[in-house]
Design an enzyme around this catalytic site. Structure first.
Site, PDB file in Angstrom:
ATOM      1  NE  ARG A 171      -2.026  -1.685   3.362  1.00  0.00           N
ATOM      2  CZ  ARG A 171      -2.471  -2.002   4.562  1.00  0.00           C
ATOM      3  NH1 ARG A 171      -3.722  -1.811   4.876  1.00  0.00           N
ATOM      4  NH2 ARG A 171      -1.650  -2.501   5.471  1.00  0.00           N
ATOM      5  CE  LYS A 217       3.463 -22.147   8.442  1.00  0.00           C
ATOM      6  NZ  LYS A 217       4.034 -23.082   9.362  1.00  0.00           N
ATOM      7  CG  HIS A 273       8.805 -23.933   4.152  1.00  0.00           C
ATOM      8  ND1 HIS A 273       7.888 -23.502   5.063  1.00  0.00           N
ATOM      9  CD2 HIS A 273       9.876 -24.336   4.860  1.00  0.00           C
ATOM     10  CE1 HIS A 273       8.382 -23.642   6.266  1.00  0.00           C
ATOM     11  NE2 HIS A 273       9.587 -24.137   6.185  1.00  0.00           N
ATOM     12  CE  LYS A 297      12.773 -27.904   5.631  1.00  0.00           C
ATOM     13  NZ  LYS A 297      13.764 -26.852   5.821  1.00  0.00           N
ATOM     14  CD  GLU A 343      10.499 -24.108  15.068  1.00  0.00           C
ATOM     15  OE1 GLU A 343      10.824 -22.952  14.799  1.00  0.00           O
ATOM     16  OE2 GLU A 343       9.334 -24.473  15.206  1.00  0.00           O
ATOM     17  CG  ASP A 375       3.437 -22.872  13.276  1.00  0.00           C
ATOM     18  OD1 ASP A 375       3.095 -22.272  12.245  1.00  0.00           O
ATOM     19  OD2 ASP A 375       4.546 -22.709  13.829  1.00  0.00           O
ATOM     20  CG  HIS A 430       5.545 -27.896   7.963  1.00  0.00           C
ATOM     21  ND1 HIS A 430       5.310 -27.373   6.729  1.00  0.00           N
ATOM     22  CD2 HIS A 430       5.625 -26.838   8.809  1.00  0.00           C
ATOM     23  CE1 HIS A 430       5.263 -26.044   6.817  1.00  0.00           C
ATOM     24  NE2 HIS A 430       5.445 -25.703   8.071  1.00  0.00           N
ATOM     25  CE  LYS A 485       7.425 -21.608  17.474  1.00  0.00           C
ATOM     26  NZ  LYS A 485       8.457 -21.533  16.431  1.00  0.00           N
TER      27      LYS A 485
HETATM   28  P1  NAP Z   1       4.061  -8.769   7.096  1.00  0.00           P
HETATM   29  O1  NAP Z   1       5.514  -8.591   7.356  1.00  0.00           O
HETATM   30  O2  NAP Z   1       3.089  -8.140   8.027  1.00  0.00           O
HETATM   31  O3  NAP Z   1       3.790  -8.209   5.613  1.00  0.00           O
HETATM   32  C1  NAP Z   1       2.514  -8.052   5.064  1.00  0.00           C
HETATM   33  C2  NAP Z   1       2.651  -7.451   3.675  1.00  0.00           C
HETATM   34  O4  NAP Z   1       1.334  -7.285   3.128  1.00  0.00           O
HETATM   35  C3  NAP Z   1       3.279  -6.067   3.663  1.00  0.00           C
HETATM   36  O5  NAP Z   1       4.005  -5.904   2.465  1.00  0.00           O
HETATM   37  C4  NAP Z   1       2.071  -5.150   3.679  1.00  0.00           C
HETATM   38  O6  NAP Z   1       2.437  -3.890   3.181  1.00  0.00           O
HETATM   39  C5  NAP Z   1       1.146  -5.919   2.738  1.00  0.00           C
HETATM   40  N1  NAP Z   1      -0.268  -5.603   2.925  1.00  0.00           N
HETATM   41  C6  NAP Z   1      -0.993  -5.685   4.059  1.00  0.00           C
HETATM   42  N2  NAP Z   1      -2.270  -5.310   3.822  1.00  0.00           N
HETATM   43  C7  NAP Z   1      -2.352  -5.012   2.497  1.00  0.00           C
HETATM   44  C8  NAP Z   1      -3.395  -4.558   1.647  1.00  0.00           C
HETATM   45  N3  NAP Z   1      -4.634  -4.342   2.094  1.00  0.00           N
HETATM   46  N4  NAP Z   1      -3.118  -4.357   0.359  1.00  0.00           N
HETATM   47  C9  NAP Z   1      -1.865  -4.566  -0.137  1.00  0.00           C
HETATM   48  N5  NAP Z   1      -0.840  -5.000   0.614  1.00  0.00           N
HETATM   49  C10 NAP Z   1      -1.082  -5.206   1.920  1.00  0.00           C
HETATM   50  O7  NAP Z   1       3.652 -10.291   7.021  1.00  0.00           O
HETATM   51  P2  NAP Z   1       4.574 -11.533   6.552  1.00  0.00           P
HETATM   52  O8  NAP Z   1       5.349 -12.027   7.697  1.00  0.00           O
HETATM   53  O9  NAP Z   1       5.297 -11.158   5.309  1.00  0.00           O
HETATM   54  O10 NAP Z   1       3.463 -12.639   6.253  1.00  0.00           O
HETATM   55  C11 NAP Z   1       2.563 -12.581   5.164  1.00  0.00           C
HETATM   56  C12 NAP Z   1       1.736 -13.875   5.168  1.00  0.00           C
HETATM   57  O11 NAP Z   1       2.604 -14.986   4.960  1.00  0.00           O
HETATM   58  C13 NAP Z   1       1.030 -14.138   6.492  1.00  0.00           C
HETATM   59  O12 NAP Z   1      -0.181 -14.768   6.246  1.00  0.00           O
HETATM   60  C14 NAP Z   1       1.988 -15.082   7.206  1.00  0.00           C
HETATM   61  O13 NAP Z   1       1.321 -15.890   8.153  1.00  0.00           O
HETATM   62  C15 NAP Z   1       2.494 -15.899   6.032  1.00  0.00           C
HETATM   63  N6  NAP Z   1       3.823 -16.499   6.282  1.00  0.00           N
HETATM   64  C16 NAP Z   1       4.868 -15.729   6.691  1.00  0.00           C
HETATM   65  C17 NAP Z   1       6.115 -16.312   6.875  1.00  0.00           C
HETATM   66  C18 NAP Z   1       7.326 -15.497   7.278  1.00  0.00           C
HETATM   67  O14 NAP Z   1       8.422 -16.052   7.360  1.00  0.00           O
HETATM   68  N7  NAP Z   1       7.185 -14.214   7.523  1.00  0.00           N
HETATM   69  C19 NAP Z   1       6.292 -17.694   6.657  1.00  0.00           C
HETATM   70  C20 NAP Z   1       5.193 -18.449   6.224  1.00  0.00           C
HETATM   71  C21 NAP Z   1       3.968 -17.840   6.033  1.00  0.00           C
HETATM   72  P3  NAP Z   1       1.610  -2.542   3.548  1.00  0.00           P
HETATM   73  O15 NAP Z   1       1.161  -2.680   4.966  1.00  0.00           O
HETATM   74  O16 NAP Z   1       2.594  -1.455   3.294  1.00  0.00           O
HETATM   75  O17 NAP Z   1       0.491  -2.515   2.590  1.00  0.00           O
END
Ligand code: NAP
Length: 482
Positions: free
Chosen positions: A43, A142, A172, A176, A210, A229, A234, A334
């Site tokens: 955004r 996920k 993921h 692996k 972990e 989780d 997994h 964990k």
């Molecule tokens: P995050 O750091 O909070 O990032 C969310 C992203 O979505 C940001 O780029 C945010 O940017 C964007 N966003 C949020 N609302 C939006 C909207 N209405 N329109 C457009 N963009 C929007 O979250 P994350 O850790 O990357 O995780 C994202 C998803 O992947 C989650 O469901 C999480 O459970 C899953 N996941 C994450 C990981 C990991 O390692 N982080 C691993 C597996 C799965 P703006 O707020 O600037 O719009």
């Protein structure tokens, strides 16, 4: 092959910590197809160059061997673009349609690296803007639901707009290399398959341990817990790879059909078997590598008195001719003693031992993390003095060493390349995912009303004592206790 890859959530943690570094590795390895464009969307207002600078800065946190030099990043960044888009605003999809429309006919992958709460509006709007044609695939991260109902709800929404082959569900672990080697081991070698059954195998253990705690993500984790989780996705996916029948081919549908049959053959839980065969735990303060660490309830953003499980160990069986009666133990947690993901196949003892000494049984250990390898535990004669006593020895295959000189790919790198190339083998089909939820539901249901709550365990241990008792009942022991 030209492609367009769109990262919804292009500024988020997942995008800059996992996806863009994996894409960079593919670029460095020369496997990212030429003519590809990568578009970050979120955004915030940013230009392409501002986005490139933002990602470059984040790459400083990537492990040094995977960090690009300035020149490498500059070359990679030529493929990197950014457009502002609020996924909840229908008009913003025109920006996306226009960008993709610059290269008609080029296959596109839309990666939903955003909260699943946005999936319904995203699917609906992609459909409304004609962005669900044959050339488009979506990748779903996920968590895909928190129970069967919510998973089915998401799948219904996705199915309204995309076909099953267009919707790629990421697990993921399936990317692996050692998991791919698991199928290679079973179906690329004649050696193991004749032994891969109840007559030769005494038990199977899958451990995903972990040593880290929940860190700063206590609020997210508390709404999830170890069962949702790690086990529902997994651990069960690994179990299907171990237990499935040989598929008719290496095609996605053939493999997924066999995996689904395993999930459908898992012994269903009821209140009695959950109480008997499932252990849930929660870490207390303890020591990891000599460092004092807090208990779960003292972690930031964890609600006081939480009964969220940070550990699960369970025993199950697969009700079919190949596996009847063989216990499958799944364990995750964990703040355990070490970071360790492995599958242990315990073979039966010889029927009539003729040698003195340890009556050890053969064991095959498939190591997924931190190393990637195979260990075969055998009994051998030491040849010392005139003793016939046998001792356990290990055949140790380290894949990194065995394939040194080969650019081995990480899980996200492999999965992203498969998504771009339209190879579906390593993605989870909706019926597999729903069946896995159906199987864990009675556990969730029992825990909702169980006054006992999770058993405490010290950080740095291998979980509650009842997890050891669970396997000891079958005269078995966890790998680290053997
Ligand atoms: P995050 O750091 O909070 O990032 C969310 C992203 O979505 C940001 O780029 C945010 O940017 C964007 N966003 C949020 N609302 C939006 C909207 N209405 N329109 C457009 N963009 C929007 O979250 P994350 O850790 O990357 O995780 C994202 C998803 O992947 C989650 O469901 C999480 O459970 C899953 N996941 C994450 C990981 C990991 O390692 N982080 C691993 C597996 C799965 P703006 O707020 O600037 O719009």
């Amino acid at each position: 092959m030209a492609f367009d890859l769109v990262l919804f959530g292009g500024t988020g943690d997942l995008a800059w910590r996992k996806l863009l570094p994996a894409l960079f590795q593919a670029f460095r390895h020369g496997t990212l197809p030429e003519g590809g464009r990568i578009l970050g969307m979120a955004r915030d207002e940013r230009t392409d160059d501002e986005y490139r600078a933002f990602i470059k800065e984040r790459f400083d946190d990537v492990e040094p061997s995977k960090r690009p030099s300035d020149d490498e990043f500059a070359a990679f960044a030529e493929r990197l673009f950014y457009r502002r888009m609020d996924l909840s605003r229908p008009d913003d999809y025109i920006t996306l349609r226009d960008w993709l429309g610059e290269r008609p006919g080029v296959p596109s992958v839309l990666y939903l690296a955003v909260s699943p709460s946005l999936f319904p509006v995203v699917c609906e709007q992609l459909g409304a803007h004609g962005l669900n044609h044959d050339g488009i695939r979506v990748v779903l991260e996920k968590p895909l639901g928190h129970d069967l109902d919510s998973a089915q709800e998401i799948n219904t929404i996705v199915r309204r707009v995309f076909t099953e082959n267009q919707a790629l569900r990421i697990d993921h672990y399936l990317g692996k290399p050692s998991v791919q080697n698991l199928t290679a081991l079973r179906f690329g070698n004649a050696l193991f398959e004749p032994l891969w059954r109840r007559e030769s195998i005494a038990s199977v253990q899958i451990t995903l341990a972990e040593s880290l705690g929940v860190g700063t993500r206590g609020d997210f984790y508390d709404g999830t817990g170890a069962l949702r989780d790690m086990i529902q996705n997994h651990a069960l996916q690994l179990l299907t790879m171990i237990a499935m029948e040989p598929p008719a081919s290496n095609e996605a549908h053939a493999i997924r059909d066999e995996k689904l049959k395993v999930l459908r053959s898992l012994k269903p839980f009821d209140a009695v078997s959950v109480a008997r065969d499932v252990v849930r735990g929660q870490y207390r303060a303890g020591q990891i590598n000599g460092q004092a660490v807090p208990g779960y309830l003292d972690e930031v953003k964890v609600p006081p008195g939480s009964t969220c499980e940070t550990f699960v160990a369970l025993r199950t069986e697969i009700q079919n001719w190949r596996w009847a009666g063989v216990p499958f133990y799944l364990r995750t947690g964990k703040r355990l003693a070490t970071r360790d993901a492995q599958i242990v196949i315990n073979f039966r003892q010889v029927p009539h031992p003729i040698f003195p000494g340890a009556a050890g049984a053969n064991r095959l250990v498939i190591k997924l993390q931190p190393e990637d390898g195979l260990e075969l535990h055998l009994m051998a004669a030491k040849g010392a003095g005139n003793s016939d006593a046998l001792t356990p020895v290990r055949l140790d295959l380290d894949f990194d060493r065995a394939f040194s000189g080969t650019k081995r790919v990480g899980a996200y790198e492999r999965l992203l390349l498969d998504a771009i190339g339209g190879r579906l083998n390593l993605f989870v089909r909706s019926d597999e995912q729903e069946q896995a939820w159906r199987w864990v539901e009675p556990i969730l249901e029992h825990w909702r009303t169980d006054p006992q709550g999770p058993r405490p365990y010290a950080a740095g241990s291998w979980g509650p004592a009842s997890a050891s008792a669970l396997v000891a009942r079958d005269n078995e022991a966890w790998a680290e206790e053997q």
